[in-house]
Scaffold this active site. Structure first.
Site, PDB file in Angstrom:
ATOM      1  N   TYR A  40      -4.078   1.186  27.581  1.00 30.92           N
ATOM      2  CA  TYR A  40      -3.607   2.480  28.082  1.00 30.92           C
ATOM      3  C   TYR A  40      -4.462   3.586  27.490  1.00 30.92           C
ATOM      4  CZ  TYR A  40      -0.570   6.417  29.216  1.00 30.92           C
ATOM      5  OH  TYR A  40      -0.070   7.606  29.696  1.00 30.92           O
TER       6      TYR A  40
ATOM      7  N   ASP B 299     -10.550   3.631  21.564  1.00 34.64           N
ATOM      8  CA  ASP B 299      -9.450   4.566  21.775  1.00 34.64           C
ATOM      9  C   ASP B 299      -8.468   4.378  20.619  1.00 34.64           C
ATOM     10  OD1 ASP B 299      -7.331   6.106  22.489  1.00 34.64           O
ATOM     11  OD2 ASP B 299      -7.116   5.303  24.525  1.00 34.64           O
TER      12      ASP B 299
ATOM     13  N   LYS C 296      -2.189  11.891  18.918  1.00 36.89           N
ATOM     14  CA  LYS C 296      -1.018  11.557  18.093  1.00 36.89           C
ATOM     15  C   LYS C 296      -1.117  12.063  16.647  1.00 36.89           C
ATOM     16  CE  LYS C 296       0.544   8.427  21.538  1.00 36.89           C
ATOM     17  NZ  LYS C 296      -0.057   7.397  22.356  1.00 36.89           N
TER      18      LYS C 296
HETATM   19  C1  LIG Z   1      -0.706   7.811  23.831  1.00 36.90           C
HETATM   20  C2  LIG Z   1      -2.044   7.272  24.187  1.00 36.90           C
HETATM   21  C3  LIG Z   1      -2.945   7.952  25.021  1.00 36.90           C
HETATM   22  C4  LIG Z   1      -2.547   9.202  25.753  1.00 36.90           C
HETATM   23  O1  LIG Z   1      -2.284  10.273  24.906  1.00 36.90           O
HETATM   24  P1  LIG Z   1      -1.411  11.502  25.473  1.00 36.90           P
HETATM   25  O2  LIG Z   1      -1.391  12.470  24.327  1.00 36.90           O
HETATM   26  O3  LIG Z   1      -0.075  10.946  25.816  1.00 36.90           O
HETATM   27  O4  LIG Z   1      -2.116  12.039  26.651  1.00 36.90           O
HETATM   28  C5  LIG Z   1      -4.216   7.450  25.182  1.00 36.90           C
HETATM   29  N1  LIG Z   1      -4.594   6.310  24.574  1.00 36.90           N
HETATM   30  C6  LIG Z   1      -3.758   5.611  23.785  1.00 36.90           C
HETATM   31  C7  LIG Z   1      -4.243   4.362  23.121  1.00 36.90           C
HETATM   32  C8  LIG Z   1      -2.457   6.059  23.586  1.00 36.90           C
HETATM   33  O5  LIG Z   1      -1.623   5.331  22.841  1.00 36.90           O
END
Ligand SMILES: *Cc1c(COP(=O)(O)O)cnc(C)c1O
Length: 448
Positions: free
Chosen positions: A143, A235, A264
Site C-alpha cells: 500500500y 516506502d 506517520k
Molecule cells: C499509510 C501509508 C501510506 C499513505 O499515507 P497517508 O498519510 O495515509 O496518505 C503510504 N504508504 C504506506 C506504507 C502506508 O502505511
C-alpha cells in the site's frame, strides 16, 4: 457498554460524508464505528465514555501514545501560537531535515510534504523524471496511499486499476509482483528492464497483514535495480522511525535504497509525508531540478515541531526499548495462546508491530513440534516456516471475515481496540504499560 452517542454521531455523519467517514477503513467496523472523544496514554475513550486499550494508535503515527511529553506539547503550542504558517521557509524545517539526514543511512536530502500519499506520488514522479522511464514495479498487496500509480491490482502481465476513476492507461505503467518472489521480479526486469523507473516496496508489508521479508530478498531487489539502472524506493511510511529505531527499517536490514518515503511518525501525529534519498536524485525536484513538486502546507511549522520533538524525545529516552519490549511480550504471549487455542493461526510482527493472521491452511494442534518464537520472521529453521505468510496472497487467503465480523467485536467488548480489519497492522506506543499487555492477552484468550 452503551454506544448511543456513537450511533447518533454516525447517523449525522452519514448525511454529510460519504460512508460517514473521511477515510474508508474507519467504516470497516460494523454496524458503525465508535467515535473517539479523547486519548489517555495507551487508551482511548469514546463518545459514550467507554475506555479501550488502543493498539491502533492512529494507524501508525503515534509512537509516544496519546499523552505527548511536555517538550513535544510545548513545541507544538509555541508554533501554533506564533501564527500557523507563512509561505516562507522557517528554521524548524531545517532542524527536522538535519535530524533525519543524521539518523537515516540513505537520506542525504529530504523534501517534506503533507501525507504518505503525497510522498509516494512525488517519489514516483521523481523516479520517472530522473530515469526518463515510465514503469514502476510494486508488490501485490503493498500500500502506498490513495494515488493513481499504485492503486493497481492483478499481475505484471495484466495490471488493472483497483479503484474506479483510474484510466487503464495509467495501470499499464505499474507492474505488480508478489512480495518475496525473486523469480517474478527477475522476469519483469527481463521483459521490461529498459522501461522500469523504480521498484517501490515497503520493507515489511504493513497494510496487508504483516509480511516479513525473506533473508536476502531486499538485497536481491537492491542488486537487480542497480543492474538495470532503476531506482530502489523503500516506502517507510509505516516502518520509518518504528522498525530499527531512528535508523528505520533500512538500517535493520542493512540495505540502502535510492529513495525513501516517510509519513506517520515523522510528523508526530500531524499530517505529514517526506521523500528522502541520495542528494543527486532529490536535487531533481523543483526548483533545483525539473520534476515539479510543491505544496502550500509542506513543511508546516506545527507539524515540523511535533515531528522533531517526538524524534528527539525518542533519541533521548528509552522509547524504542519500551515499545519493542512490550511488542515482544505481546507476540510471545500471543504465540502461546495461539499454540493452545488456534494452532493454525500465525502471529506476525517485529519491533512494535504485531498481528495475528487467521491462517486457514496452518497445521493442527500436535502437528508441529513448536511455534516460531514470538511470531513469524521467515526463519527456515522454525517449525512453522512454511505457514508463515510470504506474500499478500497468503494473507488474503486467511479468515478475514471471521477476523472483522466476529473476533474484532469480541475484543472490543472486552475493552481492546484492534485495527479495523485483518490487514491493518497494530502498534505499541510509549503510552502503553505491561498491564495493557496482560489485559490484552487475557482478552485474546477469551476471544480466540
Ligand atoms: C499509510 C501509508 C501510506 C499513505 O499515507 P497517508 O498519510 O495515509 O496518505 C503510504 N504508504 C504506506 C506504507 C502506508 O502505511
Amino acid at each position: 457498554m452503551t454506544d448511543d452517542n456513537s450511533r447518533a454521531l454516525y447517523d449525522r455523519a452519514l448525511s454529510v460524508m460519504p460512508g460517514g467517514v473521511n477515510s474508508a477503513v474507519r467504516a470497516a467496523i460494523e454496524p458503525y464505528p465508535f467515535f473517539v472523544q479523547k486519548g489517555d496514554r495507551g487508551h482511548v475513550i469514546d463518545a459514550d465514555g467507554n475506555r479501550y486499550i488502543d493498539w491502533v494508535m492512529g494507524l501508525g503515527p503515534l509512537l509516544l501514545g496519546h499523552n505527548l511529553p511536555e517538550s513535544v506539547q510545548a513545541g507544538i503550542q509555541q508554533k501554533a501560537s506564533e501564527g500557523p504558517m507563512y509561505g516562507t521557509p522557517t528554521e524548524i524545517e531545517v532542524d527536522l531535515a538535519e535530524f533525519v539526514v543524521r539518523h537515516v543511512p540513505s537520506v542525504e536530502k529530504i523534501r517534506f510534504v503533507n501525507s504518505g500519499t503525497e510522498a509516494t506520488t512525488s517519489a514516483v514522479r521523481l523516479a520517472r523524471g530522473y530515469t526518463g522511464r515510465n514503469k514502476i514495479v510494486v508488490m501485490q498487496g503493498g500500500y502506498h496511499g490513495a494515488q493513481e500509480s499504485t492503486l493497481v491490482e492483478g499481475d505484471a502481465e495484466s495490471p488493472t486499476p483497483s479503484s474506479a476513476g483510474i484510466p487503464q492507461a495509467f495501470a499499464e505503467h505499474t507492474l505488480p509482483v508478489p512480495f518475496n518472489d525473486e523469480d517474478a521480479m527477475r522476469e519483469v526486469f527481463e521483459k521490461h528492464g529498459e522501461d522500469i523507473a523504480a521498484v517501490l516496496t515497503e520493507p515489511i508489508l504493513g497494510n496487508h497483514g504483516i509480511v516479513y521479508p525473506e533473508d536476502g530478498y531486499h538485497e536481491f531487489v537492491r542488486e537487480i535495480t542497480t543492474e538495470y539502472g532503476a531506482l530502489h524506493i523503500f516506502d517507510e511510511v509505516i516502518t520509518g522511525f518504528r522498525v530499527g529505531g531512528l535508523g528505520c527499517a533500512q538500517s535493520e536490514f542493512g540495505v540502502t535504497p535510492d529513495l525513501t518515503t516517510f509519513g506517520k511518525i515523522i510528523g508526530g501525529g500531524f499530517p505529514v509525508g517526506a521523500i528522502g534519498g541520495r542528494a543527486e536524485i532529490i536535487e531533481h525536484f523543483t526548483p533545483a531540478g525539473d520534476v515539479f513538486q510543491a505544496g502550500t502546507f509542506s513543511g508546516h511549522p506545527v507539524t515540523m515541531a511535533a515531528g522533531l520533538e517526538t524524534l528527539q524525545f525518542a533519541a533521548e529516552n528509552d522509547v524504542y526499548a519500551h515499545v519493542n519490549d512490550l511488542g515482544e511480550q505481546l507476540r510471545s504471549g500471543l504465540t502461546d495462546i495461539v499454540a493452545d487455542q488456534a494452532p493454525s493461526y500465525t502471529v506476525t510482527g517485529t519491533d512494535s508491530m504485531f498481528k495475528v493472521i487467521f491462517t486457514r491452511e496452518g497445521p493442527g494442534r500436535d502437528e508441529l513440534d513448536g511455534q516460531c518464537p514470538a511470531g513469524s520472521r521467515q526463519d527456515p529453521d522454525c517449525p512453522r516456516y512454511e505457514f508463515s505468510p510470504k506474500d499478500a496472497g497468503d494473507v488474503k487467503a486467511a479468515e478475514s471475515d471471521r477476523w472483522r465480523r466476529i473476533f474484532w467485536g469480541q475484543m472490543k467488548e472486552q475493552g481492546v481496540f484492534l485495527s479495523q480489519n485483518q490487514f491493518e497492522c497494530q502498534f505499541v506506543s510509549y503510552g502503553h504499560i505491561e498491564a495493557d499487555v496482560e489485559d490484552t492477552l487475557e482478552a485474546y484468550k477469551d476471544a480466540l
